[in-house]
Each structure stands twice: as C-alpha cells, then as structure tokens.
Write an enzyme that holds these catalytic residues in place. Structure first.
Site, PDB file in Angstrom:
ATOM      1  N   ASN A   1      31.535  29.231  33.829  1.00 17.96           N
ATOM      2  CA  ASN A   1      30.079  29.212  33.643  1.00 17.96           C
ATOM      3  C   ASN A   1      29.577  30.365  32.777  1.00 17.96           C
ATOM      4  O   ASN A   1      28.371  30.500  32.562  1.00 17.96           O
ATOM      5  CB  ASN A   1      29.359  29.210  34.999  1.00 17.96           C
ATOM      6  CG  ASN A   1      29.692  30.433  35.843  1.00 17.96           C
ATOM      7  OD1 ASN A   1      29.913  31.529  35.333  1.00 17.96           O
ATOM      8  ND2 ASN A   1      29.720  30.247  37.162  1.00 17.96           N
TER       9      ASN A   1
ATOM     10  N   HIS B   1      62.087  55.357  48.989  1.00 17.10           N
ATOM     11  CA  HIS B   1      61.776  56.580  48.250  1.00 17.10           C
ATOM     12  C   HIS B   1      60.458  57.151  48.777  1.00 17.10           C
ATOM     13  O   HIS B   1      59.474  57.300  48.065  1.00 17.10           O
ATOM     14  CB  HIS B   1      61.725  56.309  46.749  1.00 17.10           C
ATOM     15  CG  HIS B   1      63.043  55.862  46.179  1.00 17.10           C
ATOM     16  ND1 HIS B   1      63.655  54.694  46.570  1.00 17.10           N
ATOM     17  CD2 HIS B   1      63.862  56.438  45.251  1.00 17.10           C
ATOM     18  CE1 HIS B   1      64.805  54.551  45.915  1.00 17.10           C
ATOM     19  NE2 HIS B   1      64.960  55.604  45.117  1.00 17.10           N
TER      20      HIS B   1
ATOM     21  N   GLU C   1      53.683  44.805  41.585  1.00 15.04           N
ATOM     22  CA  GLU C   1      53.505  45.168  42.990  1.00 15.04           C
ATOM     23  C   GLU C   1      52.263  44.514  43.607  1.00 15.04           C
ATOM     24  O   GLU C   1      52.315  44.000  44.724  1.00 15.04           O
ATOM     25  CB  GLU C   1      53.405  46.694  43.142  1.00 15.04           C
ATOM     26  CG  GLU C   1      54.678  47.440  42.841  1.00 15.04           C
ATOM     27  CD  GLU C   1      54.817  47.797  41.359  1.00 15.04           C
ATOM     28  OE1 GLU C   1      55.783  48.482  41.005  1.00 15.04           O
ATOM     29  OE2 GLU C   1      53.926  47.384  40.575  1.00 15.04           O
TER      30      GLU C   1
ATOM     31  N   HIS D   1      56.109  60.128  41.386  1.00 17.92           N
ATOM     32  CA  HIS D   1      56.718  59.136  42.260  1.00 17.92           C
ATOM     33  C   HIS D   1      56.731  59.556  43.732  1.00 17.92           C
ATOM     34  O   HIS D   1      57.068  58.746  44.586  1.00 17.92           O
ATOM     35  CB  HIS D   1      58.159  58.858  41.821  1.00 17.92           C
ATOM     36  CG  HIS D   1      58.276  58.014  40.590  1.00 17.92           C
ATOM     37  ND1 HIS D   1      57.577  58.277  39.432  1.00 17.92           N
ATOM     38  CD2 HIS D   1      59.005  56.893  40.336  1.00 17.92           C
ATOM     39  CE1 HIS D   1      57.879  57.372  38.522  1.00 17.92           C
ATOM     40  NE2 HIS D   1      58.738  56.516  39.043  1.00 17.92           N
TER      41      HIS D   1
ATOM     42  N   GLY E   1      37.479  37.118  48.608  1.00 10.25           N
ATOM     43  CA  GLY E   1      36.264  37.867  48.302  1.00 10.25           C
ATOM     44  C   GLY E   1      36.556  38.882  47.217  1.00 10.25           C
ATOM     45  O   GLY E   1      35.946  38.839  46.137  1.00 10.25           O
ATOM     46  N   PRO E   2      37.499  39.813  47.478  1.00 10.21           N
ATOM     47  CA  PRO E   2      37.949  40.677  46.381  1.00 10.21           C
ATOM     48  C   PRO E   2      38.580  39.799  45.291  1.00 10.21           C
ATOM     49  O   PRO E   2      39.577  39.114  45.535  1.00 10.21           O
ATOM     50  CB  PRO E   2      38.992  41.580  47.047  1.00 10.21           C
ATOM     51  CG  PRO E   2      38.594  41.598  48.496  1.00 10.21           C
ATOM     52  CD  PRO E   2      38.087  40.209  48.770  1.00 10.21           C
ATOM     53  N   LEU E   3      38.005  39.817  44.118  1.00 13.05           N
ATOM     54  CA  LEU E   3      38.356  38.818  43.110  1.00 13.05           C
ATOM     55  C   LEU E   3      39.801  38.942  42.656  1.00 13.05           C
ATOM     56  O   LEU E   3      40.361  40.033  42.556  1.00 13.05           O
ATOM     57  CB  LEU E   3      37.398  38.925  41.925  1.00 13.05           C
ATOM     58  CG  LEU E   3      35.938  38.617  42.272  1.00 13.05           C
ATOM     59  CD1 LEU E   3      35.036  38.789  41.048  1.00 13.05           C
ATOM     60  CD2 LEU E   3      35.792  37.212  42.845  1.00 13.05           C
TER      61      LEU E   3
ATOM     62  N   HIS F   1      23.180  34.381  40.265  1.00 16.68           N
ATOM     63  CA  HIS F   1      24.549  34.621  40.751  1.00 16.68           C
ATOM     64  C   HIS F   1      24.551  35.125  42.191  1.00 16.68           C
ATOM     65  O   HIS F   1      25.192  34.530  43.059  1.00 16.68           O
ATOM     66  CB  HIS F   1      25.266  35.633  39.855  1.00 16.68           C
ATOM     67  CG  HIS F   1      26.560  36.133  40.428  1.00 16.68           C
ATOM     68  ND1 HIS F   1      27.745  35.440  40.310  1.00 16.68           N
ATOM     69  CD2 HIS F   1      26.860  37.247  41.155  1.00 16.68           C
ATOM     70  CE1 HIS F   1      28.702  36.100  40.929  1.00 16.68           C
ATOM     71  NE2 HIS F   1      28.193  37.203  41.450  1.00 16.68           N
TER      72      HIS F   1
ATOM     73  N   HIS G   1      25.178  34.208  47.601  1.00 13.44           N
ATOM     74  CA  HIS G   1      25.396  33.800  46.212  1.00 13.44           C
ATOM     75  C   HIS G   1      25.216  32.286  46.086  1.00 13.44           C
ATOM     76  O   HIS G   1      26.167  31.528  46.290  1.00 13.44           O
ATOM     77  CB  HIS G   1      26.800  34.196  45.764  1.00 13.44           C
ATOM     78  CG  HIS G   1      27.083  35.667  45.863  1.00 13.44           C
ATOM     79  ND1 HIS G   1      27.279  36.288  47.074  1.00 13.44           N
ATOM     80  CD2 HIS G   1      27.199  36.627  44.908  1.00 13.44           C
ATOM     81  CE1 HIS G   1      27.520  37.579  46.853  1.00 13.44           C
ATOM     82  NE2 HIS G   1      27.475  37.810  45.562  1.00 13.44           N
TER      83      HIS G   1
END
Length: 686
Positions: A189, A469, A419, A481, A118-120, A265, A30
């Site tokens: 951008n 739980h 979480e 749950h 990396g994972p945004l 990009h 990129h």
C-alpha cells in the site's frame, strides 16, 4: 463472470466496518491495514484455508500468520466471523486489560492465533519456521497412501516487515530450502507511519525475492478484483519447489476519507468518517459492531467444510494407526508436548575422575546421547557448527532433496550467518507443535537475535539456544566477542531460562530442564575452555537451579558462582583456608530463574541468614544483588589474549577471589543478624 457474490463483498465490508468500530471504541489501534486487506483476507479464509474453529489445534490445519501484527483487528474479525471462540464482546474489548484481543496478536491469549507478532519482520520469519516444520513432519510421517501432513502456511506482511533485516535473513533461507508450502502476501500500500514509502524504501522487492529463489505473482488491484486475488493464490499453490510472494496492490484505509494516506495507518477514524464509511457500505451508521446474518452464514459454511476435512483426516489417521502404530503414537505424543518415556536415562553422568572438558563439548555429548531418544529435537548453527559443536554423529542435514545435500527428513539445519533469522525461525518451528528446535551461535551474538528471543519468552515456546564461547574465557578474539552484559540482559527477560553450567552434570541438568519446560525458552551459555568435573555436583541437585556444592560447618563466607568460575571458587576455598584460616562454602547457581522457582525454605538452605556472601562471575554484576551481599564481576569490556592471562588480568583467580572474600567478611563483620538476600523485603515483591 465472477465466482464471487454480493454476499462476499458484504463480508469484506463487514471486516472493514468491524475494524473501524473496534479501533474507535478502544480509541486506539490501526484500522488502515485491516480495511485495505479485507478483500484478500476474505478470499483466503473463505476459499483456500483449511481449518476447524472448533479445534484450533488440528495438526493439518493451514497456518495463518499476520506479520504486520498491528493489523490484528483484521485477524480478530476473521476469527469471530468464522466461529472461533471470539465473541462480539471480545471485539468490543479490543486493547482492554485481560481481553483476548490484545493490541497485537498473542498466540497464548487468542484461539486461532498461531504466533505472537507485532515487532515487524518476526511474523514472516516465524512463517518460514512453520513451513520448515511442516516439510520435516511430512517427510518423517507421511507414507504411501497417507498424505497426513500437507498443510500450507500463509502469511500477510507489510512494507515494514520487508524493511526489517530479520525478514531478509529468514526469506533468503526459505528460498534456498525451496519451501513450496509457504505463501506470503505483501500488502503493497506504499504507506508507513512516516508517510509514503518513497521516502525510504524504493528498492525492487520483487527482484530481491526472485534472487532469493521465490516465485513471484503480482495483483495490481487488491481492492476490488477478488478473482485476480484467488487466481494468484491458486497459482502460488501450484508451484511446489519455491515459496511464493504475492505482491498485492491495495489502498490503506479503503473507504475512509483518508484512504491512501498515513493518517489512517495508526489512528482510529473520526466519528464522521465512520458514519460515511457505513453509509457507503450499506450499514446503519447508528449501529456498531453489526454483522449481517448472511455474512455469518457464508463464513460458517466455510468453517463447516474445514470441520469436514478434519473428520476425513481423523479417519485417515485412524487407518494410519493400524499400519504405522509406532509413528501414530509418536505423532500423538509430540502434539501433547511430551517426551518419550525414559529419554532422560540417556543423559550423560560424570564423576570427578572424568577428564576436564569444555561445556560446549559436554553439550555435544548430550546431543550425541539423546538424539535417538528425542526424535523431535532438531537444530543447527548459524555457520558455527565446528565451534558450537551442535551436530551429533551421523546427523543428516535438512535440505531440499533435489540438491543432494540432505533431505526434508534431516534434523540438522544450516542456518547460515543469520542469528536473528535463526531465532525467529525457531519460534515458528516450535509453534508448529511437533518439533523442539535448538540453534547454536556464540553467546555474544545471541544479542543479534534479542527480538526473537523476547518473542520466544512472550510466546511461551520451547526453543533452545546453544550459546558457546560464553565469556572472556574465549580469549584471543577479544572484547568484540566476549559477552559482558548479555546474561544480565536475558536474565532480566521474563519466562526465559539462562543456564551457565559448571561441569558435565550441570550441562545434562540444563538440557533436562530445557527439554521438559514446555512453555519456556532456554539459553545455554557454554564455555570454550575446559572445565573439571566437580565433587558434589549431580543432575538432581543442578535441576534446582542453585545448590550447595561445597559445605563447611561454621562458614565465614559463601561464594556463589556460575560456569567456569565455579572451579576457581573451589580453589579459592583452599586459598582462604590454608593462608587465612577462613572457612568458605560454595554455591553453584547454574540457573537463577529455576532457583527462584524453588520453595523459600530451600533457597534459604542454600543462601542462609548469618553468612555474608560474594558472587563471582566474569560478566556484569547486574542482578547479582538479589543473591549476594557483595559482587565480583566485570563491569567493563574484556581484553584480547590467552584466556588464562585475561582471567589473571582481571583477578579472576583463587587469590583474587580470596582477596574479595576477605573484604566481604570485613565489611559485614560488625553487622548483627546478617540477613540472606533471600529474606530482604524487596525480594518478596519480585
């Protein structure tokens, strides 16, 4: 008149050209964001950040997080220019096997990379954790005349990070916590992979962050005006009671023929584009990976200032040791990742005479016993404190002092119903180097945070999930749950320990291994219902991950179980003996990952050849074929009702286990030389 020179501009253009060369050489990557953010990166590293490339782990260094991790050539170029252990050859090896310049930043691979991104959205959330850790460490260790810990956390993030929900969770909490040591710079951008952000992202980001309690600064020209960029960062540093978001208007792929478009990009520039780029910036188009000497000189001068600051800090720390030896030694110990000598003696030990207790309560007992002996252990809950039992007696909350709700020296965190944010924040807290974080929620909702848990494992950080739980045993809340697939999912994750203790000694063992494993996160799956203290369980046995709880000579079958089903398996032994004259042995398997790490001889002593085996767990059976010949589990959703009724419905009773044990024996009785699953050929390939 600008304080920046032509050499500063040359350094900026060098970053741009290196990004173009490296992505073209790899035919992957990129280039757009590094080319667009080169000006702010140069200003930040050259004028503001304190760091020493010769000692990337200096405690009081400023932290830099690249949340838009796909722009990693920006970070790699900076690390190279400023003298970290990245050579030009490392840049040429960008995205190649076994290089230290992988396709996204990985903290354990590359010197100078603080967190794996990396994972945004994860990086900005990690940055919140880093800022929290700094604030807490400063509150604990700084003394009058000794401002030891005062570093900033700087984070670059893009539009994608701002869209991801995890960043909203973390940044909302950061605003509440008034983290004035956190400065985030938004690469505005207006481009994502699909094109212009007007297709999907038209909210007023600044108003949103203002509502979170952040200080806002806007720079309309992030391409050229270095003084405006520097002024914005300086203003951010002057605001001490709010985190800052700097909106920086940039042009993606600045200098490319395709600048300002999504084409630049995630695709390398074409050869003709790189040629015109180099000519435009005064570089020889025939040379690749060229760095002018004056650029090295400029960057190394800033690094030398950082080294001098570390030396000043070291002298201050030496004086600190004379007045505050205990605190000095504690801080040194924490940075090594070591625990205080003898801490493990505080772990509770149980006998069968002790009453039945839910393992979530046993977890609380551990926290109450060890909180003084392990002062770096900090944590909280995602708004389930009373259910997770994560708060020890006398705990003080981590809160802005001005609120009157706690102090920054407090060790208990109110993460709110966040979480995923909690998990990503814990990763940042762990990465800081002075804290061991834990976070509580229901096991089923750890799945909400799966992205953060995965990065915990990949990043090799010590973070602990107190996941209560843990099964259909939670009862009336029902299938929404009740976790079914959750443990199979996280057991499949490399470098992640999943513990499901069956009693008090196993719970203490889970904490022991979780706290002593410096480079591995842990999930502790804990029951809502009471569990008896088992005959034959010890901490010493349980820390091996699996062990023989009940042995019998001439066994006909091995019952393997975890957590709340172990005591039912023990009762099934009596059922089989008294009603069917069948001898059963019982293996408790609180942690498969730890058991797998034991020597093969030990594993075969627990699961020997010649005896058919049946695993029992009220979860998905996926993964149990690695340990048992047959599996009794729950490959469907649960049911709402009193927990004993739910167990009875699905036949997780002594009678139900006995029925399946008999079927296992009958199926395998004519098979000669039954081999333990440990001895299967495929097992050796794992």
């Amino acid at each position: 008149m600008s304080s920046f020179t032509e050499t500063d501009q040359l350094a900026i253009n060098t970053i741009r050209v290196l990004a173009a060369d490296a992505t073209a050489h790899a035919n992957s990557g990129h280039p757009g964001a590094p080319m667009g953010m080169a000006p702010v990166a140069h200003v930040l590293f050259n004028r503001f950040m304190n760091f020493n490339p010769k000692n990337p782990k200096w405690l009081n260094r400023d932290r830099f997080v690249l949340s838009n991790g796909h722009a990693c050539m920006l970070q790699y170029a900076l690390l190279h220019l400023y003298g970290y252990a990245l050579t030009i050859d490392d840049l040429k090896a960008f995205r190649r096997i076994d290089s230290i310049t992988p396709g996204h930043p990985e903290a354990h691979d590359t010197p100078g990379v603080e967190v794996t991104t990396g994972p945004l959205g994860q990086g900005i959330s990690n940055a919140v954790g880093l800022a929290i850790a700094q604030a807490h460490t400063a509150a604990v260790f700084n003394k009058p005349g000794y401002d030891l810990v005062n570093n900033y956390t700087y984070c670059f993030l893009g539009d994608g990070c701002l869209m991801e929900g995890v960043s909203s969770e973390a940044c909302s909490l950061a605003g509440h916590l008034q983290l004035g040591n956190l400065i985030a710079i938004w690469d505005d951008n207006r481009i994502t992979i699909d094109g212009d952000t007007n297709q999907a992202f038209t909210e007023d980001v600044l108003k949103r962050y203002e509502s979170y309690g952040w200080h806002i600064v806007t720079v309309l020209d992030g391409d050229h005006n270095l003084d405006l960029i520097a002024d914005a960062i300086q203003k951010a540093k002057e605001v001490t009671d709010k985190p800052t978001l700097i909106q920086l208007k940039t042009t993606i792929g600045f200098g490319s023929k395709k600048q300002g478009t999504h084409d630049v990009h995630g695709s390398p520039l074409k050869a003709d584009d790189i040629k015109q780029l180099k000519e435009k910036f005064g570089f020889n188009p025939e040379e690749s990976f060229a760095v002018p000497q004056e650029v090295y000189d400029l960057c190394h001068k800033a690094s030398a200032k950082g080294a001098a600051k570390e030396e000043e800090w070291n002298q201050l720390f030496a004086k600190y040791a004379e007045e505050f030896k205990a605190e000095h030694d504690d801080l040194i110990r924490r940075q090594k990742g070591e625990l205080a000598e003898g801490w493990e003696k505080h772990l509770p030990v149980y006998t069968p005479a002790d009453p039945a207790v839910a393992s979530r309560k046993l977890s609380e007992n551990v926290l109450n016993k060890i909180f003084e002996a392990v002062p770096e252990l900090v944590g909280g809950s995602a708004d389930l404190t009373g259910s997770n039992l994560t708060r020890w007696k006398g705990a003080i909350d981590f809160q802005p002092p001005a609120t009157g709700l706690g102090t920054y020296a407090g060790r208990y965190f109110r993460f709110g119903v966040r979480e995923h944010g909690m998990g990503a924040i814990m990763n940042g807290m762990a990465a800081y180097g002075t804290l061991i974080p834990y976070g509580g929620t229901f096991l089923n909702f750890v799945s909400y945070a799966a992205g953060a848990v995965r990065l915990s494992a990949l990043s090799q950080v010590r973070a602990i999930w107190v996941a209560t739980h843990d099964s259909i045993g939670l009862g009336e809340d029902g299938p929404t749950h009740q976790p079914i697939e959750t443990l199979a999912h996280f057991r499949a994750l490399p470098n992640c320990m999943v513990w499901r203790p069956a009693d008090g000694n196993e719970t203490s063992a889970a904490y022991y291994v979780a706290l002593t494993s410096k480079h591995t996160p842990s999930i502790l799956a804990l029951s809502r219902q009471n569990l008896p203290q088992l005959e034959g369980s010890t901490i010493e046995k349980a820390i091996k991950g699996g062990y023989v709880l009940h042995e019998v000579e001439g066994a006909d079958v091995t019952l393997i179980s975890t957590g709340s089903e172990v005591c039912i398996a023990i009762d099934a032994v009596k059922e089989l003996k008294e009603k069917h004259n069948i001898k059963a042995r019982v293996v408790s398997m609180p942690c498969m990952e730890v058991f797998d790490a034991q020597p093969k001889d030990y594993r075969l002593s627990v699961l020997p050849d010649g005896i058919p085996s049946l695993s029992i767990e009220v979860m998905s059976t996926m993964g149990w074929e690695k340990y048992s010949h047959e599996q009794f589990g729950l490959n469907r959703f649960g049911a709402s009702g009193a927990y004993l009724d739910v167990y009875k419905k699905f036949e997780f009773t002594p009678e139900g286990i006995a029925k399946r044990a008999i079927a296992t024996i009958d199926f395998w009785k004519d098979v000669p030389n039954i081999r333990s699953p440990i001895n299967r050929a495929f097992q050796q390939l794992i």
